[in-house]
Design an enzyme around this catalytic site. Structure first.
Site, PDB file in Angstrom:
ATOM      1  N   HIS A  51      46.465 -36.670  37.152  1.00  0.00           N
ATOM      2  CA  HIS A  51      45.352 -36.376  36.240  1.00  0.00           C
ATOM      3  C   HIS A  51      44.118 -36.036  37.043  1.00  0.00           C
ATOM      4  CE1 HIS A  51      42.796 -40.106  36.292  1.00  0.00           C
ATOM      5  NE2 HIS A  51      43.919 -40.746  36.551  1.00  0.00           N
TER       6      HIS A  51
ATOM      7  N   ASP B 110      49.011 -41.077  40.919  1.00  0.00           N
ATOM      8  CA  ASP B 110      47.771 -41.587  40.353  1.00  0.00           C
ATOM      9  C   ASP B 110      47.249 -42.708  41.247  1.00  0.00           C
ATOM     10  OD1 ASP B 110      45.659 -42.349  38.793  1.00  0.00           O
ATOM     11  OD2 ASP B 110      46.826 -42.684  36.977  1.00  0.00           O
TER      12      ASP B 110
ATOM     13  N   GLU C 153      43.295 -38.015  30.712  1.00  0.00           N
ATOM     14  CA  GLU C 153      44.160 -39.164  30.987  1.00  0.00           C
ATOM     15  C   GLU C 153      43.432 -40.470  30.728  1.00  0.00           C
ATOM     16  OE1 GLU C 153      45.963 -42.389  33.528  1.00  0.00           O
ATOM     17  OE2 GLU C 153      43.920 -41.585  33.480  1.00  0.00           O
ATOM     18  N   GLU C 154      42.154 -40.497  31.098  1.00  0.00           N
ATOM     19  CA  GLU C 154      41.388 -41.736  30.988  1.00  0.00           C
ATOM     20  C   GLU C 154      41.166 -42.158  29.541  1.00  0.00           C
ATOM     21  OE1 GLU C 154      40.958 -43.587  33.344  1.00  0.00           O
ATOM     22  OE2 GLU C 154      40.687 -42.471  35.203  1.00  0.00           O
TER      23      GLU C 154
ATOM     24  N   HIS D 136      37.218 -47.502  38.500  1.00  0.00           N
ATOM     25  CA  HIS D 136      36.401 -47.122  37.353  1.00  0.00           C
ATOM     26  C   HIS D 136      34.923 -47.453  37.554  1.00  0.00           C
ATOM     27  CE1 HIS D 136      39.804 -46.687  34.117  1.00  0.00           C
ATOM     28  NE2 HIS D 136      39.981 -45.904  35.170  1.00  0.00           N
TER      29      HIS D 136
ATOM     30  N   ASP E 128      40.512 -42.463  41.872  1.00  0.00           N
ATOM     31  CA  ASP E 128      41.093 -42.374  40.529  1.00  0.00           C
ATOM     32  C   ASP E 128      40.512 -41.172  39.778  1.00  0.00           C
ATOM     33  OD1 ASP E 128      42.403 -42.874  38.178  1.00  0.00           O
ATOM     34  OD2 ASP E 128      41.060 -44.496  37.551  1.00  0.00           O
TER      35      ASP E 128
END
Length: 748
Positions: A552, A627, A598-599, A714, A564
């Site tokens: 992603h 990922d 994706e998130e 994140h 990420d």
């Protein structure tokens, strides 16, 4: 704006000087599918010095000079004051368009009369003559207009295509059945001509994604019954005569394709026409190339495809009029470029480019009944890339054409087109360069790097003849993603400009390497405003056995998302570029995907899988997901580690003594779940997210126990400093190994 293969766009521009048009000041700007400028081609440089802008020659005098070039003047347009730029410098001139007859043939000339002394500076004729074979195509279906009782030989679906006599009116009749199959019938000639023109329209669309003969959905009518052993392009219609015995019309495919090839040439690039025999020779060669492409596209038994022009009409009892494999066999036409080409008669001057095209498409020793072709310099054996690829490169190059088109310009333009379509390290790029060398056209670009072949390229840390992906290149990609995020609000979230810029970066790299790339808009199920998925296919391999890999491309809104998941996206990009760089023989087809949204819940990959028909899903034999593959305190995790889809990844890590583990933390949390839920075998690697490393894992893998695999998960600190080079490098090599073994190997 014109469109070419590979999503390329070509925009022609004209220049002015103190309010006057600059004839010969045209330019073409080339952009990719995203609108990013990739090339600029100019006919002449900027206007320099002071040019006297007050004419001393009247418009009446300019008209008289221009008309004197014709033996019969049917029409003369009002002179236009311009600055004429070209090889003779920049001069104030009257541009006069006159039409009529010259040398007993139709002529439509643009004459540039010096506005100070009344001399002719330059001139060019839009009428292009060519001849060819005049036998028929047999029983064919043509598109016509009308209804019962009143039909017209006019195509209702392809704008501008029609056929009739020399008065310009299309033929009409009460029944929709045309021609009697005889060579003397003009109506039969129109059947052949209109059918061939319609086929050429379809060829331009199907093979090159080109819209009509002018690139904008426009076509031009045909006229038959010319009382001449010839055919010509007038600048606005094609006219066809007969053979010398007056037993058949000169309306065979290669003749029709040749004349309409002049139309493609005329409207390509800036649209401005040039003068001189070298320009004219390139125009004639373009006609030959399009006529030959048409024969190969139609591929009918009555006119099998070949590389000779006019081979069956035998206009003067000497056979074909040109031979692309060996131009010297016809009238001693030149095989090779030399300083004499600019003063060589235009049909003979077509020889070098015709010869180049044959060598590019077929090589020197193609076999299969095709003739061998000599070279003028360089290696004595060349391998062709196929006529469709050669045609695609030629047309994309032609869309850069300016009014000063010369062989050196075509050399540069074809290399640029090959780089856009297939990559600058591709076999196709090298073949373009070698074919020009073989016909003695000097290089305007550097010698291409050698195209590597995979024979014993062994990854030093893993088994098998598999190359390594470059860690340095992957880190350069990561830096680009960081810069993109920094310039777009600090993130690359799926609904923001940072995501679209990331898509563009990946897409440009892939297109330059030779991938077929598609942006897939997520039209349902995704967050409103989310950007597209990006799908890239490498040519070759069994299309019914697809090995797919994905990552992603979006981040959360809190930060740039370098681990990420720029780490997975950058790794996948470099693996794809490595495959293109080595270009091995493919057993299975390889496809890569970069996912949006994706998130927000794997939404982009779900849309992709749901958009596939069941037959297309069944072709995907495994999907591998990547990922977060560079976590700073990470480990070596494999999705579905006990399955056949994971075997190559497991073997690579195991052979390094890493004892990989099942990716429990990531189960059903990344895009592989979208494929697995559709029944497609899946695996992939990860290095861990917010879960904490156990003491046992720290003991065997290193790092700090009881700390998260990624402490910036994140968060705004997920930057280029949040990457473990060792873990990222191993993940990249494992990825390359798994894809290579699955797709290049002939095993299961």
């Amino acid at each position: 704006m014109l469109s070419g293969a590979g999503g390329m766009q070509y925009v022609g521009y004209a220049r002015t000087y103190k309010g006057l048009p600059v004839a010969g000041g045209d330019a073409v700007v080339v952009t990719d599918a995203t609108g990013q400028v990739t090339d600029t081609v100019v006919a002449t440089g900027p206007t320099t010095g002071d040019i006297a802008l007050t004419p001393k020659v009247s418009t009446r005098s300019a008209l008289r000079v221009a008309k004197a070039r014709l033996s019969q003047v049917d029409k003369a347009e009002q002179p236009r004051l311009v600055v004429r730029a070209g090889e003779k410098g920049e001069r104030l001139a009257w541009e006069v368009a006159v039409s009529g007859v010259a040398d007993r043939r139709p002529s439509v000339q643009h004459v540039f009369v010096d506005a100070l002394d009344g001399s002719v500076i330059d001139a060019y004729d839009l009428v292009r003559y060519g001849t060819g074979n005049g036998y028929y195509n047999g029983q064919v279906t043509i598109s016509t207009s009308g209804a019962a009782g009143s039909y017209t030989m006019k195509d209702p679906t392809r704008s501008g295509l029609a056929c009739g006599g020399q008065n310009g009116a299309p033929y009409t009749k009460g029944v929709d059945s045309w021609g009697d199959g005889t060579g003397t019938s003009l109506e039969t000639g129109c059947v052949d001509a209109l059918w061939a023109a319609q086929k050429m329209w379809d060829m331009l669309r199907d093979w090159f994604r080109y819209n009509g003969f002018n690139g904008r959905g426009g076509g031009f009518p045909t006229r038959v019954g010319l009382n001449d052993v010839n055919a010509y392009w007038s600048g606005s219609y094609a006219s066809f005569g007969r053979d010398r015995t007056n037993t058949r019309q000169a309306t065979a495919m290669d003749v029709v394709g040749h004349e309409y090839g002049h139309a493609v040439f005329q409207f390509a690039g800036s649209g401005a026409m040039g003068s001189g025999n070298e320009f004219g020779g390139l125009n004639e060669s373009a006609g030959d190339i399009f006529g030959t492409l048409l024969e190969h596209y139609a591929n009918i038994p009555g006119d099998p495809p070949d590389y000779t022009i006019g081979e069956e009409v035998d206009l003067l009892g000497t056979g074909p009029i040109r031979n692309m494999a060996n131009p010297s066999l016809i009238n001693g036409d030149p095989n090779c470029y030399s300083s004499a080409i600019p003063v060589t008669e235009v049909h003979a001057a077509a020889g070098p480019q015709n010869h180049w095209f044959y060598l590019l498409a077929e090589g020197t020793h193609p076999g299969g009944g095709k003739p061998n072709s000599p070279v003028c310099s360089g290696p004595s054996r060349l391998t062709g890339i196929g006529i469709q690829k050669a045609g695609k490169i030629f047309l994309n190059a032609l869309l850069r054409r300016t009014s000063t088109w010369r062989h050196a310009d075509v050399h540069r333009a074809t290399l640029s087109a090959a780089a856009e379509l297939y990559g600058s390290r591709s076999t196709e790029y090298a073949a373009v360069w070698a074919a020009w060398r073989a016909v003695n056209v000097p290089s305007a670009m550097p010698t291409p790097p050698p195209v590597p072949t995979v024979t014993s390229v062994v990854a030093p840390t893993g088994p098998g003849d598999v190359p390594e992906a470059s860690l340095a290149n992957i880190k350069a990609h990561l830096q680009q993603f960081q810069s993109i995020a920094s310039s777009n609000g600090g993130n690359r979230r799926s609904t923001g400009p940072g995501y679209l810029a990331s898509v563009t970066y990946v897409e440009n790299k892939l297109r330059a390497a030779g991938y077929t790339v598609t942006r897939q808009s997520c039209t349902s199920g995704c967050t409103r405003g989310a950007g597209p998925n990006l799908i890239a296919d490498w040519p070759g391999g069994d299309a019914n056995q697809v090995v797919m890999a994905g990552a992603h491309l979006d981040s959360v809104s809190a930060g740039p998302g370098i681990n990420d998941n720029a780490s997975g996206s950058a790794t996948l990009l470099e693996v794809a570029l490595t495959l293109a760089r080595y270009n091995p023989t493919m057993a299975k087809h390889v496809r890569f995907g970069w996912w949006t949204d994706e998130e927000q819940g794997l939404l982009g990959s779900k849309f992709y899988v749901n958009s596939l028909r069941s037959t297309e899903r069944s072709k995907i034999k495994r999907y591998l997901n990547f990922d977060m593959v560079g976590s700073r305190n990470g480990g070596y995790f494999i999705n579905n580690i006990g399955t056949a889809a994971a075997a190559d990844l497991r073997k690579y890590y195991t052979d390094l003594g890493l004892a990989p583990e099942e990716n429990v933390e990531g189960a059903n949390r990344s895009d592989d779940a979208s494929f697995r839920n559709a029944g497609i075998p899946t695996s992939g690697v990860a290095a861990g997210a917010s879960a904490r490393k156990t003491p046992a894992q720290a003991a065997k893998w290193g790092g700090t126990a009881s700390r998260p695999y990624d402490s910036c998960y994140h968060a705004a600190c997920d930057t280029t400093t949040n990457i473990s080079d060792t873990i990222l490098d191993r993940a990249a090599d494992a990825t390359t190994y798994a894809i290579w073994r699955a797709a290049v190997s002939t095993g299961p």
